[in-house]
Design an enzyme around this catalytic site. Structure first.
Site, PDB file in Angstrom:
ATOM      1  N   THR A 106       0.826  -1.202   0.000  1.00 16.33           N
ATOM      2  CA  THR A 106       0.000   0.000   0.000  1.00 16.33           C
ATOM      3  C   THR A 106       0.860   1.251   0.000  1.00 16.33           C
ATOM      4  OG1 THR A 106      -1.671   1.232   1.256  1.00 16.33           O
ATOM      5  CG2 THR A 106      -0.105  -0.051   2.527  1.00 16.33           C
ATOM      6  N   TYR A 131      -1.818   0.978  10.431  1.00 12.19           N
ATOM      7  CA  TYR A 131      -1.978   0.198   9.202  1.00 12.19           C
ATOM      8  C   TYR A 131      -0.731   0.309   8.326  1.00 12.19           C
ATOM      9  CZ  TYR A 131      -3.596  -1.128   4.563  1.00 12.19           C
ATOM     10  OH  TYR A 131      -3.703  -1.713   3.329  1.00 12.19           O
TER      11      TYR A 131
END
Length: 143
Positions: A106, A131
């Site tokens: 990501t 995250y």
């Protein structure tokens, strides 16, 4: 080609399995439940299941993806265990079995600053969230 896909019950994993099958590949769809159950946080299980499946490659789509919920104190340990530790288990099993691995990460591993796009080999990591940090742990484990 036989490809093992983790996280096949999720949106990305499901689409990857469907595309592999559409292209004539053998796709082994894995998730916590379903066709080929696997808990990626259990290293011994990962090695056993991948060893039994004997794939040519693994596409690792399984992840904690609830970005906002990852920030909650009660979720932080699970996020790291899944995105960091689980990815490490997949990478170690692939190495032991001699199969290729593709890890989906990501842009959250970066801080969003700068003027130019990041290059594929950029190491200027600066995650701003739990995250992002957990996905970076996964990247480093694969590396």
């Amino acid at each position: 080609m036989k490809v093992f896909v983790t996280g096949a019950a999720g949106q990305l994993g499901h689409d990857v399995v469907e595309e592999l099958r559409r292209r004539g590949h053998t796709a082994v769809a894995s998730d916590r439940t379903g066709e080929c159950p696997l808990d990626i946080t259990d290293g011994a299980a990962v090695l056993r299941v991948l060893g039994d499946a004997r794939p040519d490659a693994v596409i690792h789509c399984a992840a904690w993806t609830a970005v906002d919920a990852a920030e909650e104190p009660e979720n932080r340990e699970a996020v790291q265990r899944i995105n960091g530790g689980g990815t490490r288990h997949i990478a170690e099993a692939c190495k032991a079995l001699g199969c290729k691995m593709l890890y989906i990460s990501t842009d959250y591993v970066f801080d969003g600053q700068g003027e130019a796009p990041w290059q594929a080999d950029c190491k200027a990591y600066a995650p701003l969230s739990v995250y992002g940090s957990s996905k970076l742990a996964g990247e480093l484990a694969v590396e």
